[in-house]
Design a protein around this motif. Structure first.
Motif, PDB file in Angstrom:
ATOM      1  N   UNK A   1       5.360 -13.128  -8.790  1.00  0.00           N
ATOM      2  CA  UNK A   1       5.194 -14.276  -9.684  1.00  0.00           C
ATOM      3  C   UNK A   1       4.247 -15.304  -9.074  1.00  0.00           C
ATOM      4  N   UNK A   2       4.436 -15.603  -7.779  1.00  0.00           N
ATOM      5  CA  UNK A   2       3.583 -16.580  -7.103  1.00  0.00           C
ATOM      6  C   UNK A   2       2.134 -16.116  -7.040  1.00  0.00           C
ATOM      7  N   UNK A   3       1.932 -14.819  -6.824  1.00  0.00           N
ATOM      8  CA  UNK A   3       0.574 -14.278  -6.754  1.00  0.00           C
ATOM      9  C   UNK A   3      -0.152 -14.456  -8.080  1.00  0.00           C
ATOM     10  N   UNK A   4       0.568 -14.312  -9.176  1.00  0.00           N
ATOM     11  CA  UNK A   4      -0.038 -14.518 -10.492  1.00  0.00           C
ATOM     12  C   UNK A   4      -0.307 -16.000 -10.746  1.00  0.00           C
ATOM     13  N   UNK A   5       0.603 -16.855 -10.317  1.00  0.00           N
ATOM     14  CA  UNK A   5       0.410 -18.298 -10.482  1.00  0.00           C
ATOM     15  C   UNK A   5      -0.792 -18.792  -9.680  1.00  0.00           C
ATOM     16  N   UNK A   6      -1.034 -18.175  -8.511  1.00  0.00           N
ATOM     17  CA  UNK A   6      -2.193 -18.527  -7.690  1.00  0.00           C
ATOM     18  C   UNK A   6      -3.479 -17.886  -8.199  1.00  0.00           C
ATOM     19  N   UNK A   7      -3.346 -17.050  -9.234  1.00  0.00           N
ATOM     20  CA  UNK A   7      -4.480 -16.329  -9.829  1.00  0.00           C
ATOM     21  C   UNK A   7      -5.147 -15.378  -8.832  1.00  0.00           C
ATOM     22  N   UNK A   8      -4.338 -14.870  -7.909  1.00  0.00           N
ATOM     23  CA  UNK A   8      -4.822 -13.819  -7.012  1.00  0.00           C
ATOM     24  C   UNK A   8      -4.772 -12.462  -7.707  1.00  0.00           C
ATOM     25  N   UNK A   9      -3.906 -12.357  -8.719  1.00  0.00           N
ATOM     26  CA  UNK A   9      -3.778 -11.114  -9.466  1.00  0.00           C
ATOM     27  C   UNK A   9      -3.396 -11.433 -10.906  1.00  0.00           C
ATOM     28  N   UNK A  10      -3.904 -10.615 -11.830  1.00  0.00           N
ATOM     29  CA  UNK A  10      -3.489 -10.677 -13.228  1.00  0.00           C
ATOM     30  C   UNK A  10      -2.889  -9.316 -13.573  1.00  0.00           C
ATOM     31  N   UNK A  11      -1.657  -9.320 -14.094  1.00  0.00           N
ATOM     32  CA  UNK A  11      -0.960  -8.072 -14.392  1.00  0.00           C
ATOM     33  C   UNK A  11      -0.745  -7.949 -15.889  1.00  0.00           C
ATOM     34  N   UNK A  12      -1.161  -6.816 -16.430  1.00  0.00           N
ATOM     35  CA  UNK A  12      -1.115  -6.575 -17.867  1.00  0.00           C
ATOM     36  C   UNK A  12      -0.372  -5.265 -18.112  1.00  0.00           C
ATOM     37  N   UNK A  13       0.772  -5.329 -18.813  1.00  0.00           N
ATOM     38  CA  UNK A  13       1.545  -4.125 -19.110  1.00  0.00           C
ATOM     39  C   UNK A  13       1.319  -3.731 -20.567  1.00  0.00           C
ATOM     40  N   UNK A  14       0.927  -2.494 -20.777  1.00  0.00           N
ATOM     41  CA  UNK A  14       0.520  -2.015 -22.096  1.00  0.00           C
ATOM     42  C   UNK A  14       1.413  -0.866 -22.536  1.00  0.00           C
TER      43      UNK A  14
ATOM     44  N   UNK B   1      -2.977  -8.960  -0.756  1.00  0.00           N
ATOM     45  CA  UNK B   1      -4.142  -9.695  -1.239  1.00  0.00           C
ATOM     46  C   UNK B   1      -4.268 -11.038  -0.514  1.00  0.00           C
ATOM     47  N   UNK B   2      -5.493 -11.553  -0.367  1.00  0.00           N
ATOM     48  CA  UNK B   2      -5.696 -12.832   0.329  1.00  0.00           C
ATOM     49  C   UNK B   2      -4.866 -13.956  -0.305  1.00  0.00           C
ATOM     50  N   UNK B   3      -4.262 -14.765   0.540  1.00  0.00           N
ATOM     51  CA  UNK B   3      -3.534 -15.977   0.121  1.00  0.00           C
ATOM     52  C   UNK B   3      -2.188 -15.717  -0.552  1.00  0.00           C
ATOM     53  N   UNK B   4      -1.804 -14.444  -0.716  1.00  0.00           N
ATOM     54  CA  UNK B   4      -0.530 -14.179  -1.384  1.00  0.00           C
ATOM     55  C   UNK B   4       0.643 -14.499  -0.469  1.00  0.00           C
ATOM     56  N   UNK B   5       0.583 -14.051   0.781  1.00  0.00           N
ATOM     57  CA  UNK B   5       1.656 -14.344   1.729  1.00  0.00           C
ATOM     58  C   UNK B   5       1.402 -15.596   2.551  1.00  0.00           C
ATOM     59  N   UNK B   6       0.220 -16.163   2.436  1.00  0.00           N
ATOM     60  CA  UNK B   6      -0.090 -17.391   3.160  1.00  0.00           C
ATOM     61  C   UNK B   6      -0.780 -17.122   4.474  1.00  0.00           C
ATOM     62  N   UNK B   7      -0.223 -16.249   5.319  1.00  0.00           N
ATOM     63  CA  UNK B   7      -0.804 -15.917   6.607  1.00  0.00           C
ATOM     64  C   UNK B   7      -1.023 -14.414   6.696  1.00  0.00           C
ATOM     65  N   UNK B   8      -2.203 -14.032   7.160  1.00  0.00           N
ATOM     66  CA  UNK B   8      -2.500 -12.607   7.291  1.00  0.00           C
ATOM     67  C   UNK B   8      -1.534 -11.932   8.241  1.00  0.00           C
ATOM     68  N   UNK B   9      -1.048 -12.686   9.264  1.00  0.00           N
ATOM     69  CA  UNK B   9      -0.143 -12.103  10.241  1.00  0.00           C
ATOM     70  C   UNK B   9       1.157 -11.649   9.598  1.00  0.00           C
ATOM     71  N   UNK B  10       1.457 -12.192   8.412  1.00  0.00           N
ATOM     72  CA  UNK B  10       2.706 -11.841   7.747  1.00  0.00           C
ATOM     73  C   UNK B  10       2.764 -10.358   7.419  1.00  0.00           C
ATOM     74  N   UNK B  11       1.625  -9.742   7.201  1.00  0.00           N
ATOM     75  CA  UNK B  11       1.647  -8.311   6.903  1.00  0.00           C
ATOM     76  C   UNK B  11       0.931  -7.460   7.933  1.00  0.00           C
TER      77      UNK B  11
END
Length: 244
Positions: free
Chosen positions: A23-36, A156-166
């Protein structure tokens, strides 16, 4: 990143994609998810998407027309480079390395099957990848799609905040991740290892590496065949194996 998911049961994704990190990743516009719902692309008045297999046999097979039509409708709306992923038991085993590979793409299309299987022409002439999340069979591809999407989006960039997180996740380094501790220092007589509170970053890094190797030797020794190890690490592994 743009992610499109073709499914006969779009409602299954609502809770997962509208919660937590996704949800946060979509709010940050790092990803757009479309279910068809690809039933909408069946092209027949009964919205039929499956039929009996030629040659006989149990179960129903997904027809090619609805899936081809749904994927092609997406291609008219975007010039992005895309990967078209079929979720199926016969596919390549999904790994962290595959997640990292997919996280570099601009657009992903996932096809979730149901019934006995897919018309082979979908597999041969439409998709770019086939992915399986394990050696077992699900009722459909929806849960597999959720798993893969979650694994990819968190990279994806900025989703977890810190690259070290993953970057130190299990499998990202080729090894299982080291143990973690937090407050309190002592809980029911169980104490945090002294080295973690020493402030000695070199000693902490060494401890974590050793613990990562120890955990991998004990739980997933098969991973060691794929990792480049130093002589010191090889010696430590031999010592750990001798104590098992």
């Amino acid at each position: 990143m743009n992610i499109h998911i073709l499914s006969l049961f779009p409602e299954m994704f609502t809770g997962v994609f509208n919660s937590s990190i996704l949800k946060k990743a979509q709010e940050k516009e790092e990803v757009a998810i479309n279910v068809i719902n690809f039933r909408d692309f069946s092209g027949n008045k009964h919205h039929q998407v499956d039929d009996y297999p030629y040659g006989g046999g149990a179960g129903m097979v997904l027809k090619p027309e609805p899936i081809f039509n749904a994927v092609e409708s997406l291609m008219t709306h975007s010039e992005h480079k895309r990967r078209i992923i079929l979720l199926c038991p016969q596919g390549e085993r999904f790994t962290q390395q595959k997640a990292e590979e997919l996280a570099k793409e601009e657009e992903l299309i996932f096809i979730c099957g149901h019934y006995e299987g897919y018309d082979e022409r979908i597999r041969e002439h439409l998709v770019t990848d086939e992915i399986s999340i394990g050696d077992f069979v699900l009722t459909g591809g929806e849960l597999a799609a959720m798993t893969v999407v979650d694994s990819v989006v968190r990279l994806l960039p900025n989703v977890l905040g810190k690259a070290e997180s993953h970057e130190q996740d299990s499998f990202s380094t080729g090894l299982l991740e080291h143990p973690h501790y937090t407050r309190p220092v002592e809980f029911r007589g169980y104490k945090v290892p002294d080295v973690l509170m020493s402030g000695n970053h070199a000693a902490i890094a060494k401890w974590r590496k050793e613990q990562s190797l120890k955990r991998t030797v004990e739980r997933r020794p098969d991973l060691l065949d794929k990792v480049e190890l130093s002589e010191t690490e090889k010696q430590l592994i031999n010592e750990l194996k001798s104590n098992l």
